[in-house]
Design a protein around this motif. Structure first.
Motif: not given
Length: 238
Positions: A19-20, A25-30, A64-65, A186-187
């Motif tokens: 999950x982390x 990965x989501x942070x990079x996309x953000x 992915x999340x 969330x991390x």
């Protein structure tokens, strides 16, 4: 009957780590989306390809999340139910909610804001080595994990709603600030959940090692509980 939660704890911790990873990965996309929308909002032209790439990346991160979270939920709840059952062996009279709530509480509206924490505290107290003759171990980790979990849920809901309603580059830019904050929270929540899982599992193993022969200390005694019989720990039961 005690059943070892060790393998489930390791699996839950590993999936929380996944999950982390998905959140990172989501942070990079953000941040990719954040940069593109900032440029578009400032009037930059010719950003169509970057915008499409950012949009695809943002969607992949969301998938992915979701996959990581669903896998984690299943294993975490299996672990949570296992330690709840074990806690009842340690202390049958120390629980305010029945076993079924260990799973059902998470899916029941309104009460899912505090029932799981109450159950976790009951498990924690029953699993603390030395109880019922000594005070249970402090609740700081449980409270920190639960508070961060609730905050991250609220932040995620706010970020999702803001992004869903955004119609211009400037509005998406503003929404991404909330989305980035939610992913960061969330991390932290997942990291605290890992600590909670491993600590509680270790406490149950330690208490099982004391064995059924543990006796209350003499009146006025200070220190640990003597007379522990060898139960072999939770790693070898079940």
């Amino acid at each position: 009957m005690l059943r070892s939660p060790v393998m489930l704890a390791r699996a839950a911790a590993a999936l929380l780590g996944l999950v982390i990873a998905a959140d990172l990965f989501a942070l990079w996309a953000d941040f990719v989306m954040f940069d593109v929308t900032a440029d578009i909002a400032d009037g930059s032209l010719g950003e169509a390809d970057r915008a499409r790439h950012a949009d695809r990346l943002f969607d992949w991160a969301g998938y992915a999340q979701t996959v990581a979270l669903l896998a984690c939920v299943v294993v975490f709840l299996c672990w949570f139910h296992r330690v709840r059952v074990n806690a009842e062996v340690f202390r049958p009279d120390g629980h305010s909610k029945s076993r079924g709530w260990a799973v059902g509480a998470w899916f029941t509206p309104i009460v899912n804001l505090w029932y799981p924490r109450r159950i976790a505290l009951d498990i924690w107290d029953a699993s603390s080595p030395g109880t019922p003759w000594y005070r249970p171990r402090p609740h700081g980790l449980v409270n920190a994990w639960w508070a961060m979990w609730i905050v991250s849920l609220l932040a995620d809901r706010a970020g999702f709603q803001s992004y869903r309603k955004a119609g211009t580059a400037a509005e998406i830019y503003d929404a991404m600030i909330q989305v980035i904050s939610a992913d960061m929270l969330d991390i932290v929540a997942a990291a605290l959940a890992i600590a909670f899982v491993l600590r509680l599992t270790g406490m149950q193993n330690e208490k099982a090692l004391r064995g059924p022969g543990a006796v209350p200390p003499p009146v006025g005694a200070v220190g640990g509980i003597g007379g522990a019989g060898g139960a072999g720990g939770l790693g070898g039961v079940g």
